[in-house]
Design a protein around this motif. Sequence first.
Motif, PDB file in Angstrom:
ATOM      1  N   HIS A 199      18.907  29.860 -24.733  1.00 49.45           N
ATOM      2  CA  HIS A 199      18.930  28.426 -25.041  1.00 49.45           C
ATOM      3  C   HIS A 199      19.579  27.676 -23.886  1.00 49.45           C
ATOM      4  CE1 HIS A 199      17.764  29.246 -29.200  1.00 49.45           C
ATOM      5  NE2 HIS A 199      18.708  30.190 -29.227  1.00 49.45           N
ATOM      6  N   PHE A 200      18.977  26.548 -23.526  1.00 52.44           N
ATOM      7  CA  PHE A 200      19.516  25.662 -22.497  1.00 52.44           C
ATOM      8  C   PHE A 200      19.593  24.253 -23.069  1.00 52.44           C
ATOM      9  CE2 PHE A 200      17.272  28.974 -20.052  1.00 52.44           C
ATOM     10  CZ  PHE A 200      18.308  29.421 -19.241  1.00 52.44           C
ATOM     11  N   PRO A 201      20.538  23.445 -22.595  1.00 53.59           N
ATOM     12  CA  PRO A 201      20.548  22.040 -23.038  1.00 53.59           C
ATOM     13  C   PRO A 201      19.280  21.329 -22.581  1.00 53.59           C
ATOM     14  CG  PRO A 201      22.110  22.397 -21.235  1.00 53.59           C
ATOM     15  CD  PRO A 201      21.628  23.745 -21.666  1.00 53.59           C
ATOM     16  N   GLY A 202      18.684  20.552 -23.475  1.00 51.42           N
ATOM     17  CA  GLY A 202      17.422  19.880 -23.158  1.00 51.42           C
ATOM     18  C   GLY A 202      17.450  18.402 -23.474  1.00 51.42           C
ATOM     19  N   ARG A 203      18.631  17.798 -23.417  1.00 49.28           N
ATOM     20  CA  ARG A 203      18.747  16.369 -23.674  1.00 49.28           C
ATOM     21  C   ARG A 203      18.642  15.626 -22.350  1.00 49.28           C
ATOM     22  NH1 ARG A 203      18.241  14.475 -28.632  1.00 49.28           N
ATOM     23  NH2 ARG A 203      19.813  15.924 -29.424  1.00 49.28           N
ATOM     24  N   PHE A 204      17.416  15.298 -21.955  1.00 50.53           N
ATOM     25  CA  PHE A 204      17.182  14.605 -20.694  1.00 50.53           C
ATOM     26  C   PHE A 204      16.368  13.347 -20.949  1.00 50.53           C
ATOM     27  CE2 PHE A 204      14.061  17.966 -21.333  1.00 50.53           C
ATOM     28  CZ  PHE A 204      12.865  17.262 -21.320  1.00 50.53           C
ATOM     29  N   LEU A 205      16.322  12.485 -19.945  1.00 50.46           N
ATOM     30  CA  LEU A 205      15.537  11.260 -20.021  1.00 50.46           C
ATOM     31  C   LEU A 205      14.225  11.518 -19.286  1.00 50.46           C
ATOM     32  CD1 LEU A 205      17.099   7.727 -19.461  1.00 50.46           C
ATOM     33  CD2 LEU A 205      14.681   8.201 -19.216  1.00 50.46           C
ATOM     34  N   LEU A 206      13.135  11.561 -20.017  1.00 53.48           N
ATOM     35  CA  LEU A 206      11.825  11.854 -19.435  1.00 53.48           C
ATOM     36  C   LEU A 206      11.183  10.572 -18.916  1.00 53.48           C
ATOM     37  CD1 LEU A 206       9.478  13.852 -18.907  1.00 53.48           C
ATOM     38  CD2 LEU A 206       8.643  13.308 -21.202  1.00 53.48           C
ATOM     39  N   VAL A 207      10.750  10.600 -17.672  1.00 56.00           N
ATOM     40  CA  VAL A 207      10.056   9.472 -17.060  1.00 56.00           C
ATOM     41  C   VAL A 207       8.704   9.976 -16.549  1.00 56.00           C
ATOM     42  CG1 VAL A 207      10.087   7.693 -15.275  1.00 56.00           C
ATOM     43  CG2 VAL A 207      12.219   8.382 -16.386  1.00 56.00           C
ATOM     44  N   LEU A 208       7.629   9.390 -17.054  1.00 60.09           N
ATOM     45  CA  LEU A 208       6.283   9.726 -16.613  1.00 60.09           C
ATOM     46  C   LEU A 208       5.737   8.560 -15.791  1.00 60.09           C
ATOM     47  CD1 LEU A 208       4.741  11.144 -19.930  1.00 60.09           C
ATOM     48  CD2 LEU A 208       5.959  12.398 -18.154  1.00 60.09           C
ATOM     49  N   ALA A 209       4.973   8.891 -14.754  1.00 57.58           N
ATOM     50  CA  ALA A 209       4.275   7.880 -13.959  1.00 57.58           C
ATOM     51  C   ALA A 209       2.829   8.309 -13.813  1.00 57.58           C
ATOM     52  CB  ALA A 209       4.933   7.704 -12.592  1.00 57.58           C
ATOM     53  N   ALA A 210       1.918   7.351 -13.923  1.00 58.78           N
ATOM     54  CA  ALA A 210       0.498   7.689 -13.850  1.00 58.78           C
ATOM     55  C   ALA A 210      -0.283   6.515 -13.298  1.00 58.78           C
ATOM     56  CB  ALA A 210      -0.033   8.070 -15.234  1.00 58.78           C
ATOM     57  N   ASN A 211      -1.378   6.834 -12.608  1.00 59.85           N
ATOM     58  CA  ASN A 211      -2.358   5.819 -12.229  1.00 59.85           C
ATOM     59  C   ASN A 211      -3.222   5.496 -13.445  1.00 59.85           C
ATOM     60  OD1 ASN A 211      -1.471   5.817  -9.553  1.00 59.85           O
ATOM     61  ND2 ASN A 211      -2.840   7.512  -9.015  1.00 59.85           N
ATOM     62  N   PRO A 212      -3.820   4.326 -13.514  1.00 58.34           N
ATOM     63  CA  PRO A 212      -4.616   3.972 -14.692  1.00 58.34           C
ATOM     64  C   PRO A 212      -5.974   4.666 -14.745  1.00 58.34           C
ATOM     65  CG  PRO A 212      -4.627   2.184 -13.106  1.00 58.34           C
ATOM     66  CD  PRO A 212      -3.679   3.202 -12.582  1.00 58.34           C
ATOM     67  N   CYS A 213      -6.387   5.277 -13.646  1.00 61.01           N
ATOM     68  CA  CYS A 213      -7.690   5.940 -13.600  1.00 61.01           C
ATOM     69  C   CYS A 213      -7.697   6.879 -12.398  1.00 61.01           C
ATOM     70  CB  CYS A 213      -8.823   4.923 -13.496  1.00 61.01           C
ATOM     71  SG  CYS A 213      -8.813   4.007 -11.934  1.00 61.01           S
ATOM     72  N   PRO A 214      -8.721   7.729 -12.232  1.00 58.10           N
ATOM     73  CA  PRO A 214      -8.739   8.649 -11.083  1.00 58.10           C
ATOM     74  C   PRO A 214      -8.665   7.957  -9.733  1.00 58.10           C
ATOM     75  CG  PRO A 214     -10.315   9.378 -12.727  1.00 58.10           C
ATOM     76  CD  PRO A 214      -9.794   8.057 -13.195  1.00 58.10           C
ATOM     77  N   CYS A 215      -9.313   6.799  -9.574  1.00 56.42           N
ATOM     78  CA  CYS A 215      -9.247   6.103  -8.285  1.00 56.42           C
ATOM     79  C   CYS A 215      -8.001   5.241  -8.162  1.00 56.42           C
ATOM     80  CB  CYS A 215     -10.494   5.256  -8.055  1.00 56.42           C
ATOM     81  SG  CYS A 215     -10.535   3.693  -8.984  1.00 56.42           S
TER      82      CYS A 215
END
Length: 509
Positions: free
Chosen positions: A339-355
């Motif tokens: 077991h490891f501590p897993g209380r992190f702040l997740l930040v996702l970044a994405a483009n709106p489409c493939p191009c």
Amino acid sequence: MAVGRTWSVALNGLEGSLIEVEADISSQLPRFVIIGLADKSLGEAEGRVRQAATNAGCRLSGQRITVNLSPASLPKNGSGFDLAIALSCLAADAVVSNESIDGVVHIGELGLDGRLRPTPGILPAVLAAMRSGRSTVMVPTGNEDEARLVPGIRVVGVASLREAAIWHGAELAPVAVDPILQADPGGPGEADLDLADVVGQDDAVQAMLVAAAGGHHLMMLGPPGAGKTMLAARLPGILPDLTVPEALDVTSIRSLGGTSIGRALAFRPPFENPHHTATTAAILGGGSRTIRPGAAARAAHGVLFLDEAPEFQASVLDALRQPLESGTISIHRANAVAHFPGRFLLVLAANPCPCGQYGAKENTCVCPPSAIRRYLGRVSGPLMDRIDIQLRVRRITSAELTVSGEGERLTSAAARQTVAMARQRTAQRLAGTPWTTNGQVPGPWLRNGDRMLPRAVTAPLDRALERGAITMRGYDRVLRVAWTVSDLDGTDRPDAQQIGRALFLRKGI
């Protein structure tokens, strides 16, 4: 001959168990046997221990030596048992005092020249020894500063096996050796990444303040060049310093991964930015025998940033769902669970489409609708439902650049102070509960008792739920964000306007 007995520590994740190390010398054919469910690296201790003892001037007996690691049913791995094995063998041969070594926990890897090498995982191992009631540990000189970070335990640093044997009563003349030290951790400072560098993007900056104040997960969707990565890299700088228990977790994980610790705990939140080709084991942690922490565990109490999130494997992203809910990362193997501590702040970044140009005013998107749906669909709905703040980030214009250049910008230091004040208000309200931030509070608790908001305040949220714009989980997460907005504004409880701001941060509504 008597049985030599001392102690060491077996680590399983960050949890350590006290191991009794026994050595017996018998009048049989010469052989060195280690029993007690040892892995390959521990089974190879015979070569290291024998040659190290010879070169240190305290040769082991030429008879049969049997070393038992107890409890025998507990898996043991790594080279940190070398020092304990060598001293128990010397005690069985009456070279050192059996009573002396029985009162000390020994951790350290031996080199062939008899010197002790810095060993990964010293901090969690010493913590485990202290929690087991032990008062003295002996570690390599290169790990002495790290071991002293644990309060309430005596730390003895030794540079060689000969020095350790003399400390335990061996009649040997001291021989000075050059200790093997860990490299200076060094590392760049955080002063280079200041929130004042961000031009425009007022909505995104406010979203980051809310995310930092409430521990809310964040997703930024926007075209290339909008500043998503720049914003995410500055998020750790506006988080408050870690508490002592959190700093112990972060520093212990770094120690387990073999990172040089230095002489102080890490009180600044970590930042992990794995590449999109990372596997599930690289993100969560794993290993066939020795279970090591992954990027998510190393980001505990800090920020895990997944840039180009749709490019990650779907199984990798979905594996984060359980840690986001429980705050704990559990790695299951056939013979152990870590077991490891897993209380992190997740930040996702994405483009709106493939191009990357869908929705951008200055460029034309060439992607068909099916390709856009397929691209964004790589981030599953259940994972997106666990993201409290979902924000669209657009490129700034030249006019906004000019206006931003003339005004005063928010610095990381000022933002951190604002976040700290909001968290202080949150802590006062949540006093007596197991939660410390709004992002951890369960929805039913917010919808009952004196925390329940009037229907007139939650009316926009109720309509969004009725239209199917949000799920019930999303409803609760909007409430959490609204309480954080209220804490940032310094009000006692959210009003309709703050509910609306939270709904905008969630769905752009």
